[in-house]
Design an enzyme around this catalytic site. Structure first.
Site, PDB file in Angstrom:
ATOM      1  N   ARG A 237       0.918  -1.268   0.027  1.00 33.83           N
ATOM      2  CA  ARG A 237      -0.147  -0.065  -0.044  1.00 33.83           C
ATOM      3  C   ARG A 237       0.952   1.190   0.101  1.00 33.83           C
ATOM      4  O   ARG A 237       1.858   1.406   0.751  1.00 33.83           O
ATOM      5  CB  ARG A 237      -1.023   0.008   1.108  1.00 33.83           C
ATOM      6  N   GLU A 266      -3.552   7.488  -6.160  1.00 38.00           N
ATOM      7  CA  GLU A 266      -3.635   6.835  -7.628  1.00 38.00           C
ATOM      8  C   GLU A 266      -4.727   7.205  -8.184  1.00 38.00           C
ATOM      9  O   GLU A 266      -5.906   7.080  -7.684  1.00 38.00           O
ATOM     10  CB  GLU A 266      -3.332   5.320  -7.130  1.00 38.00           C
ATOM     11  N   HIS A 285       0.124   0.212 -10.356  1.00 38.00           N
ATOM     12  CA  HIS A 285      -0.369  -0.911  -9.474  1.00 38.00           C
ATOM     13  C   HIS A 285      -1.247  -1.957 -10.158  1.00 38.00           C
ATOM     14  O   HIS A 285      -2.128  -2.255 -10.511  1.00 38.00           O
ATOM     15  CB  HIS A 285      -1.691  -0.008  -8.894  1.00 38.00           C
TER      16      HIS A 285
END
Length: 318
Positions: A237, A266, A285
């Protein structure tokens, strides 16, 4: 089986059209799918849904209160911090997640980063295509550093299923494995405190959830204790890292490099502190995103719904 209405709020986050597995959910009733429905519109567009399937869509107490038929929220994800768990519990709505679906893919990504730094494949490829090999006076090119992984120390912060898989792969490479974790399991690794992990590791890889205890645990003080040759990797994270501190550590040479798949905000913003830092590589990601991994995720969610309609709830988090 009672036929239900199922609403997917953000299918675009799990498929770009490269999987047809979402069609299976018609087994349970009517299915409506939204590419990426704004959180504020969920209760308007999916008001009569019995089941919500979401990934990153925020489901608030207000949304839940406006969906009278809602009985189940099942996530296309392991984390569920985007759901108001308390409000769901008070309404008797089950919330189910999908755990451990990405263990293999995330561990694989970690070693893609490590080998990027140790084997310099991309750099060698560029040199060959630029004609450097053709113009070499010996049979190879030796001006680009490479390292063996055998004997190097990898420090794993968080030792759940992904951390344990990383440890297994590291041992296959002959690496020394140390780990920092809240819950010590009977595994063939050396458990150490956080400070020792920082000072001994040639590679540090993060595999913990984001909690009050782990928020920005990798900060200026932490990076100052790392070895100057350390490579820092984060696939967990973004919030576990103070990005200004990591940028400083990279730009000042406090550590040798970093690879990150996750950020605090993000998608990446133009003012991200890491964007122009030295010796950092990014992926957007996607450590969890090989097609096989996403299909495994969809299978888990399918079985979450199947269990629910059969009265055998699985993966319930509330």
């Amino acid at each position: 089986m009672n036929r239900m209405k199922i609403a997917f709020t953000d299918t675009k986050t799990v498929t770009s059209g490269d999987s047809t597995l979402l069609d299976r959910f018609k087994d349970f009733g009517e299915v409506v799918m939204f590419d990426n429905l704004d959180s504020s519109l969920v209760s308007s567009y999916a008001n009569d849904a019995d089941i919500l399937v979401c990934n990153k869509t925020v489901i608030t107490a207000d949304t839940i209160s406006k969906m009278p038929n809602l009985k189940l929220i099942t996530l296309l994800a392991t984390g569920y911090n985007n759901i108001d768990i308390k409000a769901a519990r008070e309404r008797g709505i089950a919330v189910c997640n999908a755990g451990e679906y990405s263990t293999s893919s995330v561990a694989q990504q970690v070693f893609a980063y490590i080998l990027y730094y140790t084997n310099n494949v991309a750099s060698f490829d560029i040199r060959v295509k630029d004609g450097k090999w053709e113009n070499s006076d010996i049979f190879c090119i030796l001006d680009n550093s490479m390292q063996e992984l055998g004997g190097k120390t990898i420090g794993i912060f968080g030792f759940g299923s992904i951390g344990r898989r990383v440890a297994r792969i590291a041992k296959a490479f002959g690496m020394n494995v140390i780990a920092t974790t809240r819950t010590i399991k009977d595994n063939d690794v050396e458990y150490v405190g956080f400070d020792e992990l920082l000072t001994r590791s040639d590679f540090i890889t993060v595999h913990c959830p984001l909690t009050d205890d782990t928020k920005e645990v990798f900060n200026k003080e932490a990076f100052s204790k790392c070895k100057s040759n350390c490579i820092f990797i984060n696939t967990s994270r973004g919030g576990t890292v103070n990005e200004e501190a990591l940028a400083y550590a990279l730009n000042s040479g406090e550590i040798a490099g970093a690879a990150v798949d996750v950020l605090q905000k993000e998608p990446m913003t133009g003012d991200c502190p890491l964007k122009n830092a030295k010796n950092i590589i990014f992926t957007p990601h996607v450590a969890w995103a090989p097609v096989e991994t996403r299909e495994r995720l969809i299978d888990i969610v399918y079985n979450n719904i199947k269990g629910f309609v059969e009265g055998k709830i699985v993966n319930k988090v509330n």
